[in-house]
Design an enzyme around this catalytic site. Structure first.
Site, PDB file in Angstrom:
ATOM      1  N   GLY A   1     -11.308 -10.509 -20.728  1.00  0.00           N
ATOM      2  CA  GLY A   1     -12.366 -11.116 -19.945  1.00  0.00           C
ATOM      3  C   GLY A   1     -11.878 -11.437 -18.534  1.00  0.00           C
ATOM      4  N   SER A   2     -12.383 -12.527 -17.972  1.00  0.00           N
ATOM      5  CA  SER A   2     -12.218 -12.779 -16.537  1.00  0.00           C
ATOM      6  C   SER A   2     -10.806 -13.183 -16.115  1.00  0.00           C
ATOM      7  CB  SER A   2     -13.210 -13.858 -16.092  1.00  0.00           C
ATOM      8  OG  SER A   2     -14.536 -13.385 -16.224  1.00  0.00           O
ATOM      9  N   THR A   3      -9.939 -13.570 -17.023  1.00  0.00           N
ATOM     10  CA  THR A   3      -8.557 -13.836 -16.602  1.00  0.00           C
ATOM     11  C   THR A   3      -7.905 -12.565 -16.078  1.00  0.00           C
ATOM     12  OG1 THR A   3      -7.816 -13.530 -18.896  1.00  0.00           O
ATOM     13  CG2 THR A   3      -8.198 -15.797 -18.161  1.00  0.00           C
ATOM     14  N   PHE A   4      -8.430 -11.407 -16.505  1.00  0.00           N
ATOM     15  CA  PHE A   4      -7.896 -10.124 -16.046  1.00  0.00           C
ATOM     16  C   PHE A   4      -8.290  -9.852 -14.592  1.00  0.00           C
ATOM     17  CE2 PHE A   4      -7.587  -5.439 -15.984  1.00  0.00           C
ATOM     18  CZ  PHE A   4      -6.349  -5.267 -16.599  1.00  0.00           C
ATOM     19  N   LYS A   5      -9.299 -10.574 -14.096  1.00  0.00           N
ATOM     20  CA  LYS A   5      -9.735 -10.381 -12.714  1.00  0.00           C
ATOM     21  C   LYS A   5      -8.638 -10.721 -11.712  1.00  0.00           C
ATOM     22  CE  LYS A   5     -14.621 -11.285 -13.757  1.00  0.00           C
ATOM     23  NZ  LYS A   5     -15.728 -12.262 -13.674  1.00  0.00           N
TER      24      LYS A   5
END
Length: 648
Positions: free
Chosen positions: A293-297
């Protein structure tokens, strides 16, 4: 035919000479056997007569970074029999079975079989010291109490998956115990004696003792206190959210040292057989793979900044709530979108369409090059078994949609250890370190350090300047964006939320999510990175609502424990409707209850303990900054007539 005297004499001399040569050969052979190879033959003979009773070496202790013992050995002797020396097998079996509380027939079968040495098992393996002494006191012929030990983990479930477990023979089976089994095990010793073919000890022969060589002691990078803080919060999360799993890792971003690592459900390694095998065999922080999810951003952001594809503060982006890519509509988490915003606000708001644009500007080859450089798609190499690779799209399978979804953390699969290692590189100046748990090896008797484990730099992935931009952007996420629930008054904290749908039976589930949060502090000079992931919590499933407060609690205790000084140039938190402001706790000591109620506003709740009308102490202490609406506990007593606030 007549033989002459000369011929006779010649033959006699020849016979004498031959006899002499044969005699000399025998003497020389005897001398060779006795003097030259005699000791060797004697040794071989003794070896064929010698019988050994093994004495296990003590397995090396495992300690935390401050020398606190996390795993050590306790005496646990084993019973062995030399059947040829047993006088009365029936009586001996009955006496041993009574003490061991096991089957008499089983013991009888083991002490009467035709073998040189027999273990009394399973009842005679790893018994208590009291039972061993009872058997010694019986002085039974042919029965030997061999020194033995078993592994003990004094803190129960603390760091259970990291430490691992050992088997009945003290062999490492999982975790650190298995990874470094050879160095921890040591070399076995023995007591040996000479016996005849029937196994009876030879008269006038003495026993020989070969001292075992104990295993080396291992110091870990783990800090027991920080580990306990993390596990406390994981326990609370499991109870409060009724989650399937909870995972936590704390790392020093500047060298790859793991300060704490745990997951729930957990187990007690001393009694691991009392727990399901799927619990103690799976080390979730390094084994579990899922869409981040968004931690990969953070990775997309770092790549876009390094390649100068965006300007955080001076470039605008309009988010209508979705973006269309190759006929597929990819939505933002906020219905209706965020409207016009800078790319810094794209990061603060975790805006999916904005990150899709970053990915498109980078292109497939560049984005995936950075993903690989940050360590995804392969094992980090952490020194503990069971690590998984994660899953990335094959280059040939990456089209416009796959590029877009990868940019905001969907469609790729990572492990928690990969995630925290990559984030550490993004905020530490761009250096990717190999994570490790072993810190140093020590000689067990002298406690002399034999080897220090040095940090291993895998590579440089981004520049220091880019890393600073990433830190600043993520600090603004905590102060002004989706990570506000991790805001820690007095400390500069940076972080990123993550909420990812789980894939169930090949489809994205609308009801099951993995929510996560990764944070680091201080934001201007990171000393610690914390990653928390909660699998399928009950209730509202958002990383900012669930995982961020968990990280906040751990981070607060960690920074205080590490004696990190508060910062005076912290970003101001943006408060939104319904969120509590930060207020300072007043000094209530020496004041009466009625006085407090008259002056205290609605910023606090009060909880009273004790009898009386005067406050003698309080918690939290005066000057502490807390959320508006927090509870102050006051302790009351009857003050002397001349007492007052000025006299305390």
């Amino acid at each position: 035919m007549r033989v002459s005297n000369t011929t006779v004499r010649r033959r006699l001399w020849l016979a004498l000479l031959a006899g002499t040569l044969i005699f000399l050969a025998l003497v020389l052979r005897l001398a060779y056997v006795q003097l030259w190879i005699g000791p060797e033959l004697t040794q071989k003979a003794e070896d064929s007569w010698r019988r050994n009773i093994p004495f296990e070496a003590k397995r090396g202790e495992i300690l935390d970074r401050n020398g606190v013992k996390l795993a050590y050995n306790i005496s646990s002797p084993s019973i062995m029999a030399i059947p040829a020396q047993v006088k009365d097998a029936r009586s001996t079996a009955a006496q041993i079975a009574r003490i061991l509380q096991t089957s008499e027939e089983t013991v009888y079968g083991q002490i009467s079989k035709k073998t040189l040495i027999s273990r009394i098992q399973p009842g005679g393996r790893k018994i208590t010291a009291d039972k061993a002494q009872e058997i010694r006191n019986l002085k039974l012929p042919g029965i030997v109490v061999a020194e033995d030990n078993k592994r003990y983990y004094p803190f129960g479930e603390l760091a259970a998956h990291t430490l691992g477990i050992t088997g009945i023979d003290n062999q490492g089976l999982t975790g650190i115990e298995a990874t470094y089994d050879k160095r921890l095990t040591g070399i076995q010793g023995s007591v040996s004696y000479l016996a005849d073919a029937a196994g009876r000890q030879m008269p006038n022969s003495s026993d020989q003792f070969t001292k075992p060589k104990d295993g080396l002691n291992l110091e870990l990078t783990i800090d027991r206190y920080l580990q306990s803080v993390m596990e406390r919060e994981l326990d609370q999360a499991m109870i409060h959210y009724q989650a399937k799993d909870v995972i936590g890792i704390m790392m020093d971003p500047n060298n790859g040292e793991i300060l704490a690592m745990a997951s729930r459900p957990s187990f007690d390694p001393t009694h691991f057989k009392d727990f399901p095998s799927e619990v103690y065999n799976r080390n979730l922080p390094i084994w579990m793979t899922y869409e981040p999810g968004s931690t990969f951003k953070i990775i997309t952001l770092a790549a876009a900044l390094q390649e100068k594809k965006i300007d955080l503060n001076n470039e605008m982006f309009h988010d209508p709530g979705s973006i269309e890519v190759a006929g597929a509509r990819l939505r933002c988490w906020k219905r209706g979108g965020h409207g016009s915003e800078t790319f810094l606000e794209v990061v603060q708001n975790s805006c999916n369409p904005g990150f899709v644009v970053m990915g498109q500007r980078l292109g497939k080859d560049t984005l995936f090059d950075y993903i690989h450089r940050f360590g995804f798609g392969k094992k980090t190499g952490i020194d503990i078994g069971g690590e998984e690779n994660g899953i990335l799209f094959k280059p040939s399978k990456v089209g416009p949609v796959e590029l877009a979804t990868t940019s905001f953390g969907q469609g790729v699969s990572v492990t928690p250890i990969q995630q925290i290692t990559a984030v550490s590189a993004a905020i530490n100046g761009g250096k990717l370190f190999k994570p490790h748990i072993a810190k140093a090896w020590y000689q067990p008797e002298t406690n002399q350090m034999l080897e220090a484990v040095k940090p291993e730099l895998v590579g440089n992935v981004i520049s220091e300047q880019t890393s600073k931009q990433v830190r600043d952007a993520l600090e603004s996420v905590v102060a002004k964006g989706t990570g506000r629930n991790a805001f820690l008054d007095g400390y500069r904290v940076g972080g990123k939320t993550g909420t990812a749908q789980k894939v169930v039976n090949g489809y994205y589930s609308a009801d099951e999510h993995i929510v996560s949060f990764v944070a680091f502090a201080p934001a201007d000079n990171p000393k610690v990175v914390i990653y928390i992931a909660v699998d399928n919590p009950q209730g509202l499933q958002f990383g900012g609502l669930i995982a961020a407060p968990i990280v906040k609690n751990i981070m607060g205790d960690a920074l205080h424990y590490m004696k990190v000084e508060p910062s005076k140039d912290q970003l101001t938190k943006d408060y939104r409707y319904g969120e509590a402001s930060i207020v300072e706790v007043p000094d209530l000591v020496g004041r009466t209850v009625s006085d407090i109620y008259e002056d205290l506003d609605a910023d606090f709740l009060l909880a009273k303990s004790g009898q009386g009308d005067t406050v003698i102490s309080q918690a939290p202490k005066p000057g502490t900054r807390v959320d508006q609406g927090s509870t102050i506990r006051i302790f009351l007593a009857n003050a002397p007539p001349d007492s007052g606030k000025d006299s305390k």
